[in-house]
Scaffold this active site. Sequence first.
Site, PDB file in Angstrom:
ATOM      1  N   ASN A  92       0.805  -1.212   0.000  1.00 59.28           N
ATOM      2  CA  ASN A  92       0.000   0.000   0.000  1.00 59.28           C
ATOM      3  C   ASN A  92       0.844   1.272   0.000  1.00 59.28           C
ATOM      4  O   ASN A  92       0.377   2.310  -0.471  1.00 59.28           O
ATOM      5  CB  ASN A  92      -0.916  -0.001   1.230  1.00 59.28           C
ATOM      6  CG  ASN A  92      -1.621   1.317   1.439  1.00 59.28           C
ATOM      7  OD1 ASN A  92      -2.502   1.703   0.665  1.00 59.28           O
ATOM      8  ND2 ASN A  92      -1.233   2.043   2.482  1.00 59.28           N
ATOM      9  N   SER A 145      -4.934   5.643 -11.960  1.00 58.33           N
ATOM     10  CA  SER A 145      -3.849   6.339 -12.650  1.00 58.33           C
ATOM     11  C   SER A 145      -2.790   5.386 -13.176  1.00 58.33           C
ATOM     12  O   SER A 145      -1.883   5.808 -13.905  1.00 58.33           O
ATOM     13  CB  SER A 145      -3.195   7.358 -11.709  1.00 58.33           C
ATOM     14  OG  SER A 145      -4.114   8.355 -11.322  1.00 58.33           O
ATOM     15  N   TYR A 156       4.000  10.302 -11.308  1.00 54.70           N
ATOM     16  CA  TYR A 156       3.206   9.349 -10.520  1.00 54.70           C
ATOM     17  C   TYR A 156       2.619   8.266 -11.417  1.00 54.70           C
ATOM     18  O   TYR A 156       2.733   7.066 -11.134  1.00 54.70           O
ATOM     19  CB  TYR A 156       2.099  10.104  -9.790  1.00 54.70           C
ATOM     20  CG  TYR A 156       1.148   9.222  -9.008  1.00 54.70           C
ATOM     21  CD1 TYR A 156       1.549   8.630  -7.820  1.00 54.70           C
ATOM     22  CD2 TYR A 156      -0.163   9.008  -9.443  1.00 54.70           C
ATOM     23  CE1 TYR A 156       0.679   7.839  -7.091  1.00 54.70           C
ATOM     24  CE2 TYR A 156      -1.035   8.223  -8.725  1.00 54.70           C
ATOM     25  CZ  TYR A 156      -0.616   7.639  -7.546  1.00 54.70           C
ATOM     26  OH  TYR A 156      -1.485   6.856  -6.822  1.00 54.70           O
TER      27      TYR A 156
END
Length: 257
Positions: A92, A145, A156
């Site tokens: 995570n 994304s 990112y």
Amino acid sequence: MTHNSYDFAGKTVLVTGGGTGIGLATVRAFLDNGANVVLTGRRKEKLEEAVDGVDPARVLTVSTDIGDRAQIGDLVRHISSTFGGLDVVVANASGFAPGPITDVSSEDWETVRRTNVDGFFHLVQATLPLLEASQGNLVLVSSVSAQAGDWGQSAYNATKHAQLGLLRSVALDYGPKGVRLNAVAPAFTITDLTADMAADSDVVDSFVDRVTLGRPGQPEDIAPAVLFLASADAAYVTGTVLNVDGGTMASTGQPHL
């Protein structure tokens, strides 16, 4: 935390970035369903707050820089010596570097790449032997994304795409060995990382315009999907991405008229 119950009694689960947001909700969900949980993160105080009041025999908090290969090795050895093995990894921990590519500094790129790509690589590499021994699985907290482009998020998005490429390839290599690897993909979710954006109603409205369920995600929306993929109910699911996004990825991206 979860409407359904999953049998994780006696199982050991590692959650990186477990002190806040989606990681924290996931920690609580696994604890509620009987697991022993190892939490990592950079802020020891957040990890300790996350498990305040929990039987200390069921939890282990370890301050870890996910991008440091040596620290990941130490973490895995600590888990083995404490719980004797590892059944589930929830990857995570994540870094974020906003802005168009010409505005992303070398330092920002290094930071986000080190966490999202190098850190994920080291984590997968170090935990696979334990997962193979337990016939366990890994769940990546990915993102919408990772599957398309976003304005102002080139660094990112690139690193999140790389994570999925690695996950799918390792799922192919380790499926015959009894190890499953899957991902959940949230869209805009209210966490500490997005708190500044969430405080701006115009920004929130722009995100929600793409969400057919009409609201941003909450960490508690994501954690149950992680538990499902980690559970025996998903025994025939590997190499897949489960969008937990309120319908964001159902859109072509054209305007809502």
